[in-house]
Structure formats: C-alpha cells, structure tokens
Design a protein around this motif. Structure first.
Motif, mmCIF file in Angstrom:
data_model
loop_
_atom_site.group_PDB
_atom_site.id
_atom_site.type_symbol
_atom_site.label_atom_id
_atom_site.label_comp_id
_atom_site.label_asym_id
_atom_site.label_seq_id
_atom_site.Cartn_x
_atom_site.Cartn_y
_atom_site.Cartn_z
ATOM 1 N N GLN A 58 -22.778 -32.980 15.628
ATOM 2 C CA GLN A 58 -22.098 -33.181 14.821
ATOM 3 C C GLN A 58 -20.478 -33.621 15.534
ATOM 4 O O GLN A 58 -20.233 -33.128 16.431
ATOM 5 N N GLN A 59 -19.891 -34.484 14.779
ATOM 6 C CA GLN A 59 -18.563 -35.059 15.549
ATOM 7 C C GLN A 59 -17.414 -34.939 14.435
ATOM 8 O O GLN A 59 -17.672 -34.345 13.453
ATOM 9 N N GLY A 60 -16.288 -35.533 14.687
ATOM 10 C CA GLY A 60 -15.233 -35.609 13.666
ATOM 11 C C GLY A 60 -14.262 -34.425 13.855
ATOM 12 O O GLY A 60 -13.588 -34.421 14.986
ATOM 13 N N ALA A 84 -18.756 -25.673 23.030
ATOM 14 C CA ALA A 84 -18.194 -24.686 23.923
ATOM 15 C C ALA A 84 -19.260 -24.386 24.963
ATOM 16 O O ALA A 84 -20.338 -24.299 24.834
ATOM 17 N N ILE A 85 -18.677 -23.787 25.999
ATOM 18 C CA ILE A 85 -19.536 -23.360 27.204
ATOM 19 C C ILE A 85 -19.341 -22.168 27.612
ATOM 20 O O ILE A 85 -17.945 -22.130 28.124
ATOM 21 N N MET A 125 -16.551 -35.099 21.969
ATOM 22 C CA MET A 125 -15.879 -34.237 21.281
ATOM 23 C C MET A 125 -15.356 -33.278 22.314
ATOM 24 O O MET A 125 -15.865 -33.224 23.490
ATOM 25 N N PRO A 126 -14.125 -32.490 21.858
ATOM 26 C CA PRO A 126 -13.821 -31.610 22.736
ATOM 27 C C PRO A 126 -14.766 -30.476 23.325
ATOM 28 O O PRO A 126 -15.209 -29.905 22.326
ATOM 29 N N VAL A 127 -14.568 -30.124 24.537
ATOM 30 C CA VAL A 127 -15.611 -28.960 24.892
ATOM 31 C C VAL A 127 -14.716 -28.047 25.631
ATOM 32 O O VAL A 127 -14.005 -28.119 26.441
ATOM 33 N N ALA A 168 -19.514 -27.117 16.826
ATOM 34 C CA ALA A 168 -20.986 -27.752 16.651
ATOM 35 C C ALA A 168 -21.936 -27.251 17.557
ATOM 36 O O ALA A 168 -23.246 -27.408 17.103
ATOM 37 N N GLY A 169 -21.771 -26.621 18.828
ATOM 38 C CA GLY A 169 -22.747 -25.957 19.360
ATOM 39 C C GLY A 169 -22.083 -25.235 20.662
ATOM 40 O O GLY A 169 -20.766 -25.487 21.063
ATOM 41 N N CYS A 170 -23.056 -24.321 21.122
ATOM 42 C CA CYS A 170 -22.397 -23.368 22.149
ATOM 43 C C CYS A 170 -23.476 -23.327 23.320
ATOM 44 O O CYS A 170 -24.445 -22.996 22.923
ATOM 45 N N HIS A 171 -23.385 -23.425 24.548
ATOM 46 C CA HIS A 171 -23.934 -23.218 25.663
ATOM 47 C C HIS A 171 -23.753 -21.983 26.571
ATOM 48 O O HIS A 171 -22.749 -21.889 26.739
#
Length: 257
Positions: free
Chosen positions: A2-4, A9-10, A65-67, A41-44
C-alpha cells in the motif's frame, strides 16, 4: 504494498537472524509513524550478506514509498550496508567530504585508518545528522540508512520524518473488533469476503482463540470512517445470522496524542 501515507522498513544484521539480539526498531517505528497518522506497509529482515541485501534494496526501489533501513553502516567487516546500497543503486562507493569532516572532528587522528570508512557512501548520498556521536547516516532515492543502535537511530528517525515528511497527510486510524462464540472460522469466510470487498480500506482480521470457551475475534483496522462502517455492517450481518457475539473493549485509536 500500500502507498500514500505508508512507509516500508528493512532491519539489517545477522544478529537479528540468529536470535543473538531481539529487534527493537520495528515496534518503535510503528509507534512513531502512528503518532503522525502514518503507517508501516511492510518490513523485511535481512542479514549482512552484501548480495542478499543488495537484492532486497533493488526490490524496495519499486515500492514508491519511503524505506527506513536500520543497521550495518559502521566500519567493521560485517557492516556491509553502505556497499550493498551502492551496488543496489548502481552507484560508486565514494568518500563523502562532509561525512569525512564530521568523523575527523569526532575522533581526531583516531579517525584513521578505520573509522573514516564510515564516510564511504553511495555517490550522491545526503547525510542524516546523528546527535549522539555526529557520525551521520545517509539517504539515497527515498531510502534512509540509520545505525543499528536505537539510541542513535531513533533521534535520527525523528529528524528525518520532521525534515522530509512533516507535511505528509496522515489519516486517523482505528481498530475495532468483537468476539464471536460457538462458530467455526471456516463458517465466516463468505462473510469476511463480502465485507472485505465492500470496505476495501478497512483491513479485516480474524483471530481464533482456543480454550474452554473458544471464540473468533474479528474486526477491522484502517481509516476511522471506513472501519466504523465496516464494523456496523459486521454486526448487522451477525445479527441476521443469529450468531452470539460481544463487543471487545472500547475502539482503539492507532494514533497517539
């Protein structure tokens, strides 16, 4: 993804994968973003292998999106994040003059020959100030690289959010749920599919609880207005089915302050 108003994150480090250290960045990042009406939105989780990390960074370039990346930007042989970032973005790893100056100011003659390596960054990197010891992080193409130490990384995270994303429009996020008794989760799949399609912004969840009085906790997370509508529709559907349920505690705002 998802965006916006979302971020990715990593978390980097073999010590995370081996269990030698427990990650603290993810819960802190979730809370920090939520306080601004933003979301993750997600993390690796990736080890210190250059090729594996470069592959993950190439993938994250597609997110739009920013990471936020935590760890591996030091000077020891297992700190491979700087080199992996250069490889992922097809950039030369070059000595950043301003970063070198900061490291020299911090350590004097002891900056050489090893500590100065922390100034070798992907060409074109923008520095992120580190109020703890003045050794900067860096950013390149919406990717922000922070140290693995929370006492350094978290103030730097606050700075970058305020500096780059203070005007990002967040949303009021809400979680609402109820407990459904004497029903199997499989019996609720069609209902969940219906609500998922009717209220796509409200992310539905279903959590079975076992024990002497088993129940299904079902609810929604997402923008407040959409969650309220979806929750009302869920209650209406359960009433129509004749299911036994009770409301959970008061609605939980996912935004602090």
């Amino acid at each position: 993804m998802q965006q916006g108003s979302a971020f990715a994150a990593i978390v980097i480090g073999d010590e995370q994968l081996s269990g030698k250290r427990k990650d603290k960045h993810l819960p802190h990042l979730i809370d920090t973003l939520a306080a601004r009406g933003l979301q993750l939105a997600g993390c690796h989780l990736v080890g210190d292998d250059i090729d594996a990390l470069a592959m993950q960074l190439r993938h994250s370039r597609q997110y739009d999106m920013p990471v936020i990346c935590f760890g591996g930007i030091g000077a020891t042989p297992d700190d491979n994040t700087r080199a992996a970032a250069a490889k992922a973005f097809d950039l030369a790893l070059t000595r950043h003059p301003e970063a070198a100056c900061l490291i020299e100011q911090q350590f004097g003659a002891e900056a050489y020959p090893k500590r100065i390596l922390m100034a070798d960054l992907p060409q074109g990197s923008i520095l992120i100030p580190n109020p703890y010891n003045n050794i900067p992080g860096f950013s390149i193409k919406q990717h922000f690289f922070l140290p693995g130490f929370p006492q350094m990384a978290w103030p730097m995270l606050d700075w970058l959010l305020e500096s780059y994303y203070a005007d990002m429009v967040g949303v009021d996020l809400l979680e609402r749920s109820l407990r459904i008794y004497q029903v199997r989760e499989s019996d609720l799949i069609d209902l969940m599919e219906l609500l998922k399609n009717d209220y796509p912004q409200a992310k539905i969840f279903s959590l079975p609880h076992l024990g002497q009085s088993p129940y299904i906790e079902m609810g929604f997370r997402g923008p407040t207005a959409e969650v309220e509508l979806a929750y009302e529709a869920l209650c209406h559907c359960l009433d129509g089915r004749g299911d036994t349920y009770e409301h959970s505690d008061q609605p939980s705002s996912l935004v602090n302050g």
